[in-house]
Motif scaffolding. Structure first.
Motif, PDB file in Angstrom:
ATOM      1  N   TRP A   1      -1.218  10.987   1.655  1.00 10.13           N
ATOM      2  CA  TRP A   1      -2.417  11.146   0.838  1.00 10.13           C
ATOM      3  C   TRP A   1      -3.038   9.764   0.654  1.00 10.13           C
ATOM      4  O   TRP A   1      -2.342   8.809   0.287  1.00 10.13           O
ATOM      5  N   ILE A   2      -4.331   9.704   0.881  1.00  8.04           N
ATOM      6  CA  ILE A   2      -5.088   8.466   0.789  1.00  8.04           C
ATOM      7  C   ILE A   2      -6.299   8.755  -0.083  1.00  8.04           C
ATOM      8  O   ILE A   2      -6.871   9.849  -0.006  1.00  8.04           O
ATOM      9  N   ARG A   3      -6.693   7.817  -0.906  1.00 10.57           N
ATOM     10  CA  ARG A   3      -7.852   8.048  -1.757  1.00 10.57           C
ATOM     11  C   ARG A   3      -8.852   6.914  -1.624  1.00 10.57           C
ATOM     12  O   ARG A   3      -8.489   5.793  -1.270  1.00 10.57           O
ATOM     13  N   GLN A   4     -10.088   7.254  -1.908  1.00 12.93           N
ATOM     14  CA  GLN A   4     -11.138   6.243  -1.891  1.00 12.93           C
ATOM     15  C   GLN A   4     -12.158   6.560  -2.972  1.00 12.93           C
ATOM     16  O   GLN A   4     -12.724   7.656  -2.984  1.00 12.93           O
ATOM     17  N   ALA A   5     -12.355   5.598  -3.858  1.00 11.12           N
ATOM     18  CA  ALA A   5     -13.364   5.712  -4.901  1.00 11.12           C
ATOM     19  C   ALA A   5     -14.625   4.984  -4.440  1.00 11.12           C
ATOM     20  O   ALA A   5     -14.538   4.045  -3.635  1.00 11.12           O
ATOM     21  N   PRO A   6     -15.786   5.379  -4.933  1.00  7.93           N
ATOM     22  CA  PRO A   6     -17.030   4.716  -4.530  1.00  7.93           C
ATOM     23  C   PRO A   6     -16.971   3.219  -4.777  1.00  7.93           C
ATOM     24  O   PRO A   6     -16.585   2.766  -5.869  1.00  7.93           O
ATOM     25  N   GLY A   7     -17.309   2.448  -3.766  1.00 10.54           N
ATOM     26  CA  GLY A   7     -17.345   1.003  -3.904  1.00 10.54           C
ATOM     27  C   GLY A   7     -15.997   0.318  -3.874  1.00 10.54           C
ATOM     28  O   GLY A   7     -15.904  -0.892  -4.081  1.00 10.54           O
ATOM     29  N   LYS A   8     -14.941   1.090  -3.623  1.00 17.49           N
ATOM     30  CA  LYS A   8     -13.597   0.505  -3.608  1.00 17.49           C
ATOM     31  C   LYS A   8     -12.952   0.680  -2.241  1.00 17.49           C
ATOM     32  O   LYS A   8     -13.348   1.534  -1.451  1.00 17.49           O
ATOM     33  N   GLU A   9     -11.921  -0.128  -2.016  1.00 16.53           N
ATOM     34  CA  GLU A   9     -11.164  -0.024  -0.768  1.00 16.53           C
ATOM     35  C   GLU A   9     -10.360   1.273  -0.736  1.00 16.53           C
ATOM     36  O   GLU A   9      -9.936   1.797  -1.767  1.00 16.53           O
ATOM     37  N   ARG A  10     -10.163   1.774   0.458  1.00 10.43           N
ATOM     38  CA  ARG A  10      -9.282   2.926   0.641  1.00 10.43           C
ATOM     39  C   ARG A  10      -7.865   2.521   0.238  1.00 10.43           C
ATOM     40  O   ARG A  10      -7.432   1.398   0.513  1.00 10.43           O
ATOM     41  N   GLU A  11      -7.145   3.447  -0.414  1.00  8.70           N
ATOM     42  CA  GLU A  11      -5.793   3.154  -0.907  1.00  8.70           C
ATOM     43  C   GLU A  11      -4.820   4.235  -0.448  1.00  8.70           C
ATOM     44  O   GLU A  11      -5.077   5.428  -0.660  1.00  8.70           O
ATOM     45  N   GLY A  12      -3.734   3.826   0.158  1.00 11.95           N
ATOM     46  CA  GLY A  12      -2.665   4.763   0.462  1.00 11.95           C
ATOM     47  C   GLY A  12      -1.943   5.118  -0.821  1.00 11.95           C
ATOM     48  O   GLY A  12      -1.476   4.229  -1.525  1.00 11.95           O
ATOM     49  N   VAL A  13      -1.846   6.394  -1.150  1.00 14.89           N
ATOM     50  CA  VAL A  13      -1.275   6.848  -2.417  1.00 14.89           C
ATOM     51  C   VAL A  13       0.193   7.212  -2.262  1.00 14.89           C
ATOM     52  O   VAL A  13       1.038   6.757  -3.030  1.00 14.89           O
ATOM     53  N   ALA A  14       0.492   8.045  -1.283  1.00 17.65           N
ATOM     54  CA  ALA A  14       1.861   8.504  -1.073  1.00 17.65           C
ATOM     55  C   ALA A  14       2.009   8.969   0.363  1.00 17.65           C
ATOM     56  O   ALA A  14       1.023   9.364   0.990  1.00 17.65           O
ATOM     57  N   ALA A  15       3.234   8.934   0.862  1.00 14.10           N
ATOM     58  CA  ALA A  15       3.485   9.375   2.230  1.00 14.10           C
ATOM     59  C   ALA A  15       4.817  10.088   2.308  1.00 14.10           C
ATOM     60  O   ALA A  15       5.754   9.788   1.553  1.00 14.10           O
ATOM     61  N   PHE A  16       4.894  11.031   3.264  1.00 19.30           N
ATOM     62  CA  PHE A  16       6.079  11.871   3.451  1.00 19.30           C
ATOM     63  C   PHE A  16       6.443  11.832   4.924  1.00 19.30           C
ATOM     64  O   PHE A  16       5.634  12.193   5.783  1.00 19.30           O
ATOM     65  N   ALA A  17       7.645  11.395   5.222  1.00 18.69           N
ATOM     66  CA  ALA A  17       8.085  11.306   6.609  1.00 18.69           C
ATOM     67  C   ALA A  17       8.847  12.569   7.020  1.00 18.69           C
ATOM     68  O   ALA A  17       9.360  13.299   6.168  1.00 18.69           O
ATOM     69  N   SER A  18       8.944  12.785   8.329  1.00 15.70           N
ATOM     70  CA  SER A  18       9.588  13.989   8.843  1.00 15.70           C
ATOM     71  C   SER A  18      11.070  14.062   8.485  1.00 15.70           C
ATOM     72  O   SER A  18      11.655  15.144   8.514  1.00 15.70           O
ATOM     73  N   ASP A  19      11.681  12.923   8.127  1.00 17.63           N
ATOM     74  CA  ASP A  19      13.085  12.962   7.691  1.00 17.63           C
ATOM     75  C   ASP A  19      13.223  13.246   6.200  1.00 17.63           C
ATOM     76  O   ASP A  19      14.325  13.238   5.661  1.00 17.63           O
TER      77      ASP A  19
END
Length: 129
Positions: free
Chosen positions: A38-56
């Motif tokens: 999950w990645i989020r981006q607010a207006p005027g801000k940098e994109r931010e990686g929020v959370a990640a889930f790996a296949s393991d």
């Protein structure tokens, strides 16, 4: 053709909870190793990686959401979730689901905001104070 479709966004007051869903289709045997995030981006801000889930089954979180957000995946439904609790106004953003099948099932720590090769269209989350 891999497709990712997000849902569950909306408006919420600070302190509330939302659960985002990402329905994935088009996966095949050759896609058995992956990192989904999950990645989020607010207006005027940098994109931010929020959370990640790996296949393991391993997970990784941005410091800004640790202890408040939980990423999970239902393999039977091929759906990725993001449970968001104790929401803050600074969580307001467009939230995107993304997947990477070219990294051997490795997820970056902290979660990457860019290293994905499939993206959904996003779902808006707005948190008011």
């Amino acid at each position: 053709q891999v497709q990712l479709v997000e849902s569950g966004g909306g408006s919420m007051q600070a302190g509330g909870s939302l659960r985002l869903s990402c329905a994935a289709s088009g996966f095949g045997y050759t896609n058995s190793r992956y990192c989904m995030g999950w990645i989020r981006q607010a207006p005027g801000k940098e994109r931010e990686g929020v959370a990640a889930f790996a296949s393991d089954g391993s997970t990784t979180y941005a410091d800004s959401v640790k202890g408040r957000f939980t990423i999970s995946k239902d393999n039977a439904k091929n759906t990725l979730y993001l449970q968001m609790n104790s929401l803050k106004p600074e969580d307001t953003a467009m939230y995107y689901c993304a997947a990477n099948f070219a990294g051997g099932g490795y997820c970056y720590t902290p979660p990457s905001a860019y290293e994905y090769n499939y993206w959904g269209r996003g779902t808006q989350v707005t948190v008011s104070s």
